[in-house]
Design a protein around this motif. Structure first.
Motif, mmCIF file in Angstrom:
data_model
loop_
_atom_site.group_PDB
_atom_site.id
_atom_site.type_symbol
_atom_site.label_atom_id
_atom_site.label_comp_id
_atom_site.label_asym_id
_atom_site.label_seq_id
_atom_site.Cartn_x
_atom_site.Cartn_y
_atom_site.Cartn_z
ATOM 1 N N ILE A 190 0.831 -1.211 0.000
ATOM 2 C CA ILE A 190 0.000 0.000 0.000
ATOM 3 C C ILE A 190 0.863 1.258 0.000
ATOM 4 C CG2 ILE A 190 -1.690 1.313 1.374
ATOM 5 C CD1 ILE A 190 -2.957 -1.380 2.099
ATOM 6 N N PHE A 202 -7.620 5.335 -1.833
ATOM 7 C CA PHE A 202 -7.485 3.876 -1.781
ATOM 8 C C PHE A 202 -8.068 3.327 -0.480
ATOM 9 C CE2 PHE A 202 -4.136 5.238 -4.675
ATOM 10 C CZ PHE A 202 -4.308 4.355 -5.735
ATOM 11 N N ASP A 203 -8.930 2.311 -0.620
ATOM 12 C CA ASP A 203 -9.467 1.568 0.533
ATOM 13 C C ASP A 203 -8.740 0.236 0.649
ATOM 14 O OD1 ASP A 203 -11.359 3.534 0.903
ATOM 15 O OD2 ASP A 203 -13.093 2.264 0.477
ATOM 16 N N PHE A 204 -8.623 -0.268 1.885
ATOM 17 C CA PHE A 204 -8.082 -1.610 2.106
ATOM 18 C C PHE A 204 -9.188 -2.520 2.612
ATOM 19 C CE2 PHE A 204 -6.066 -4.753 5.023
ATOM 20 C CZ PHE A 204 -5.432 -5.514 4.040
ATOM 21 N N ALA A 220 -1.913 -1.063 6.957
ATOM 22 C CA ALA A 220 -2.481 -0.332 5.814
ATOM 23 C C ALA A 220 -2.695 1.133 6.170
ATOM 24 C CB ALA A 220 -3.807 -0.979 5.394
ATOM 25 N N CYS A 225 -3.470 4.429 3.702
ATOM 26 C CA CYS A 225 -4.741 4.173 3.026
ATOM 27 C C CYS A 225 -5.821 5.103 3.572
ATOM 28 C CB CYS A 225 -5.152 2.704 3.145
ATOM 29 S SG CYS A 225 -5.901 2.254 4.702
#
Length: 505
Positions: A190, A202-204, A220, A225
């Motif tokens: 990431i 950005f999503d995790f 993350a 993120c």
């Protein structure tokens, strides 16, 4: 210290529903959607997959109609597919306005499942995104199997991201689809992406196959993120997803630079409701929401709690709408028993306390489960005293159950030395017993506690001739409390639990 806000997207109603054997009804989905957005205050919810069923369509339509009236429509998301607009038409009819488009995040998936080249895949995705934009639908994009993609085909992943970051996409969703990441990889992968594409969101989306989902979420976040995908009780396919309650507690306690909007005090309430809807019990040792996680069992721990809270950590139960308990069993010491006695308003001298402790340890060795409500009876039995006199005695009863006739009970009960008799019918033998009991107490103008839960099981450690244990939860205006009865007959064990209730009440 500079802080940054992170979005929490709950996917219990979509990915959590992929738990084997779980299916929410449309009314259950609507109820949970309301709780998640307004009570728990997550930022977004993923509620369904497009095209799955008529029931799924009805559920989404109900949710979007409610969400639109409350101003939440942009917080409701649906999983869609690269299918020449079929999913988008489904969305349009259901009223949904945010799609989470499922695409291939690894060359392995692209080559062997879709049997297409990257160029072909990207072209089809661009067409779906353009169509969504023309329909007023916001697009987020899932890179399915992204974690394996970063391990085994990073060039493809970055080629894909080069393409996506030039598209009108609001969020890019990075799932560890098979739960294979270590926390070091979660951070490294990431961090590389955030550094290369600083202007994209950005999503995790973590899975828990190695029990590393919470650790991976932390890494993350450290990598930068912007959003997390979580589920209530960690529900999801295989070992499930990153659990909402644990992640919220970890962020609030260990990551001061991160702010989230989730309301901690509602976590337990929502957790219990999801458990009730799904029929999947919460493990007793599940962090934050499990029945035992705020229960001290060892006597030395209860003693330490009385001496400057030596065994407390920052996970205070009150944060989550809960209370600390002190279990009674073979590892209980005097301190555990003292804590429970204090709650009951009872006191014992040292010799009496010693005798009660010995009896509880004896019961624990036999695998008997002792509750706080059992203490007065144990005390009375052990000490043969009037410390907790038995004011109510169920003296006699006749239970009848005949084909074609309603079950009935004739009851004789003694209250403070005065005997009462009454007869009543009911839907079952125990229901008839309760109805007879109510008649007696109504004469005294006393309202009995409400029965709110009734569970029957064979006690732990029993054999084929096992006794039947009935556990009943009662509710008064002030509190809920539980009593238990043990007998070879289910109805009799329920009557014994009721007699305990009458004496406690």
């Amino acid at each position: 210290m500079a802080q940054r806000s992170v979005e929490i997207m709950d996917t219990t109603l979509r990915d959590g529903e992929q738990t084997s054997g779980v299916s929410f009804s449309s009314s259950e989905k609507l109820t949970l959607a309301k709780l998640l957005l307004e009570e728990l205050q997550v930022d977004r919810i993923e509620v369904a997959s497009a095209r799955v069923s008529d029931g799924e369509f009805t559920a989404v339509k109900n949710i979007t109609e409610w969400a639109e009236t409350e101003g939440h429509l942009d917080r409701v998301e649906v999983l869609t597919f690269v299918d020449k607009g079929v999913s988008l038409n489904w969305m349009e009819q259901s009223g949904a306005k945010v799609q989470n488009l499922l695409t291939k995040g690894s060359l392995n998936h692209l080559t062997h499942q879709l049997k297409k080249t990257p160029e072909e895949h990207f072209k089809e995705i661009a067409e779906v995104i353009a169509q969504a934009e023309s329909m007023g639908i916001t697009t987020n994009v899932y890179l399915e199997d992204w974690s394996n993609g970063m391990r085994n085909s990073p060039d493809y992943v970055f080629e894909f991201l080069d393409f996506l970051t030039q598209q009108p996409v609001k969020r890019i969703l990075l799932p560890d689809t098979l739960g294979i990441l270590t926390h070091q990889e979660a951070f490294s992968f990431i961090h590389q992406i955030i550094k290369k594409y600083p202007n994209s969101h950005f999503d995790f989306h973590g899975h828990n196959d190695y029990d590393l989902s919470v650790a991976n979420v932390m890494e993350a976040l450290k990598a930068g993120c912007h959003g997390l995908h979580l589920t209530v009780n960690g529900m999801g396919e295989r070992a499930g997803n990153a659990p909402l309650a644990s992640v919220v507690a970890v962020i609030n306690d260990f990551m001061p630079k991160i702010t989230i909007g989730v309301k901690e005090s509602s976590l337990y309430k929502v957790s219990k409701l999801v458990s009730a809807f799904t029929g999947f019990g919460i493990p007793y040792n599940k962090p934050i929401v499990g029945d035992n996680v705020f229960t001290q069992t060892a006597g030395i721990h209860a003693d330490g709690d009385s001496k400057k809270n030596l065994y407390f950590n920052d996970l205070l139960p009150e944060r989550f709408g809960r209370k600390r308990k002190y279990a009674l069993g073979k590892t209980s010491g005097k301190a555990n028993i003292q804590k429970n006695l204090q709650e009951l308003g009872l006191t014992l001298n040292d010799e009496e306390l010693k005798k009660v402790t010995e009896r509880i340890i004896e019961l624990g060795d036999k695998k008997e489960r002792v509750t706080k409500e059992d203490l007065p009876f144990i005390i009375s039995d052990v000490l043969d005293s009037e410390l907790h006199p038995k004011r109510v005695i169920v003296k006699s009863y006749v239970l009848t159950h005949s084909k074609g006739l309603k079950p009935s009970t004739t009851l004789s009960i003694e209250i403070d030395g005065k005997t009462y008799e009454e007869n009543a019918q009911g839907d079952g033998q125990f229901d008839a017993f309760i109805n007879a009991l109510k008649k007696i107490y109504q004469k005294e103008k006393v309202a009995l506690p409400k029965l709110v839960d009734y569970a029957v099981r064979i006690p732990p450690g029993s054999n084929s001739d096992a006794l039947c244990e009935t556990i009943i939860t009662w509710q008064t205006e002030e509190k809920d409390f539980t009593t238990r009865g043990l007998d070879s007959d289910q109805t009799v064990s329920a009557i014994k639990a009721t007699e305990k209730m009458l004496n406690l009440f």
